[in-house]
Design an enzyme around this catalytic site. Structure first.
Site, PDB file in Angstrom:
ATOM      1  N   GLN A 106     -15.031  43.244  -3.025  1.00 27.68           N
ATOM      2  CA  GLN A 106     -15.696  43.503  -4.295  1.00 27.68           C
ATOM      3  C   GLN A 106     -17.219  43.527  -4.128  1.00 27.68           C
ATOM      4  O   GLN A 106     -17.910  44.307  -4.781  1.00 27.68           O
ATOM      5  CB  GLN A 106     -15.310  42.438  -5.324  1.00 27.68           C
ATOM      6  CG  GLN A 106     -15.841  42.687  -6.721  1.00 27.68           C
ATOM      7  CD  GLN A 106     -15.328  43.995  -7.312  1.00 27.68           C
ATOM      8  OE1 GLN A 106     -14.192  44.403  -7.037  1.00 27.68           O
ATOM      9  NE2 GLN A 106     -16.169  44.662  -8.093  1.00 27.68           N
ATOM     10  N   GLU A 107     -17.730  42.695  -3.247  1.00 24.87           N
ATOM     11  CA  GLU A 107     -19.175  42.624  -3.039  1.00 24.87           C
ATOM     12  C   GLU A 107     -19.708  43.808  -2.243  1.00 24.87           C
ATOM     13  O   GLU A 107     -20.741  44.378  -2.592  1.00 24.87           O
ATOM     14  CB  GLU A 107     -19.546  41.316  -2.318  1.00 24.87           C
ATOM     15  CG  GLU A 107     -19.412  40.069  -3.169  1.00 24.87           C
ATOM     16  CD  GLU A 107     -20.497  39.954  -4.219  1.00 24.87           C
ATOM     17  OE1 GLU A 107     -21.466  40.736  -4.184  1.00 24.87           O
ATOM     18  OE2 GLU A 107     -20.388  39.066  -5.086  1.00 24.87           O
TER      19      GLU A 107
END
Length: 349
Positions: A201-202
């Protein structure tokens, strides 16, 4: 005469400057406060301009580790024009702002709007004649729209510049960094697949990913956070150093929520704090508890994270850190949890 929307405060409540003129003594002042005026020359000598404001989408707020708000961006430009630093201090309401400005705590007061004003809604105390003149000479009406456009561009462009990688390399293997996720997740007692889901996600597993706010690496660590975690800035993009520092930070955040007994709920709060800031999450938790909902359950707290974009919530007396773009934090936790469930089904622990 060009209209600048700058307000000089003539009434006694608003007669403000860092130190008072001898001819004016307000009820809350002492004679010693009125001997001189802290005007432009003194601001330039000190190297710092102080502005008071309220938290809000048009004034000042924290977003992904950066400060935004149209009035803040505009004031930042003015400070750069003067060649000084800008220090922002957030007040609870306009009454506090006015009193602090009148007491000489700051050089400017920034509001989204003021009665009968269009732009920029800034307050300057009587006596700061040189500062007022400099501001009026510098300010052009189009600057406010330009600041709005700058903020829109910052908020709408991709948050992270990265090379997009596949969510999994092959069945049973999530990424090139699985061994690092396994090694460092053990130290904090997390399932390594949850750490991998957060990393995707990052950065989508791109060690060179960089956000517009300056976060870097697999786990998108801000430079100031790296300093706090004793991670040398020149090693932020090193995969092992980045993951090791991120797990230290996750562990630090988890200790702040150690009163939440359910591990999954505690991890959800940690993820939300990693993205949106722990103080905003704690604000949402206080609102949740006030409304007799479960402040240790993410789905309940999530509701108030989302509501922190509305004035009736971010201006509530329980909220200490103001406005929040909570939709992104809520989406962040949701996406990590959904991806984690996929990893659980497809990858052995």
């Amino acid at each position: 005469m060009k209209y600048f929307g700058i307000f000089v405060l003539f009434f006694p409540l608003f007669l403000a400057c860092n130190q008072r003129q001898e001819s004016v003594v307000l009820p809350w002042q002492s004679e010693a406060d009125t001997t001189s005026v802290f005007d432009l020359h003194q601001i330039e000598q000190s190297g710092e301009m102080i502005a008071l404001t309220l938290s809000g989408p048009d004034t000042y707020y924290d977003y992904q580790g950066c400060h935004l708000g149209v009035q803040f961006l505009l004031c930042q430009q003015f400070a750069s024009h003067l060649g000084v630093r800008l220090r922002m201090e957030v007040c609870r309401d306009t009454t506090e702002l006015q009193k602090r400005l009148a007491a000489g705590d700051a050089d400017l007061g920034l509001l989204a709007e003021w009665p009968d004003s269009l732009v920029p809604g800034w307050l300057i105390g009587q006596g700061k004649t040189a500062l007022q003149q400099e501001l009026m000479a510098w300010y052009e009406p189009q600057m406010l729209d330009q600041a709005r456009q700058t903020e829109r561009q910052m908020l709408t462009r991709p948050r992270v510049v990265r090379r997009v990688h596949a969510p999994m390399l092959r069945r049973g293997v999530i990424s090139l960094y699985d061994d690092l996720f396994k090694r460092y997740s053990r130290g904090i007692g997390w399932d390594w697949r949850l750490l991998a889901a957060q990393c995707y996600q990052e950065s989508t597993f791109d060690p060179e990913a960089t956000s517009w706010a300056g976060a870097k690496g697999l786990m998108q660590i801000m430079p100031k956070t790296a300093d706090h975690l004793n991670l040398p800035r020149d090693l932020i993009t090193d995969p092992e150093q980045n993951i090791a520092a991120a797990t230290r930070y996750l562990h630090e955040l988890e200790r702040e929520f150690n009163y939440i007994h359910d591990r999954t709920e505690r991890q959800n709060m940690v993820l939300a704090a990693y993205n949106g800031g722990i103080f905003h999450v704690q604000d949402a938790m206080r609102l949740t508890e006030r409304d007799h909902r479960n402040a240790q359950r993410w789905e309940d707290v999530r509701t108030y994270v989302l509501r922190l974009k509305d004035p009736q919530y971010y201006q509530d007396s329980l909220v200490l850190y103001g406005y929040m773009r909570g939709n992104e934090t809520a989406d962040y936790v949701d996406r990590i949890r959904n991806r984690y469930q996929q990893y659980i089904r497809q990858v052995p622990q």
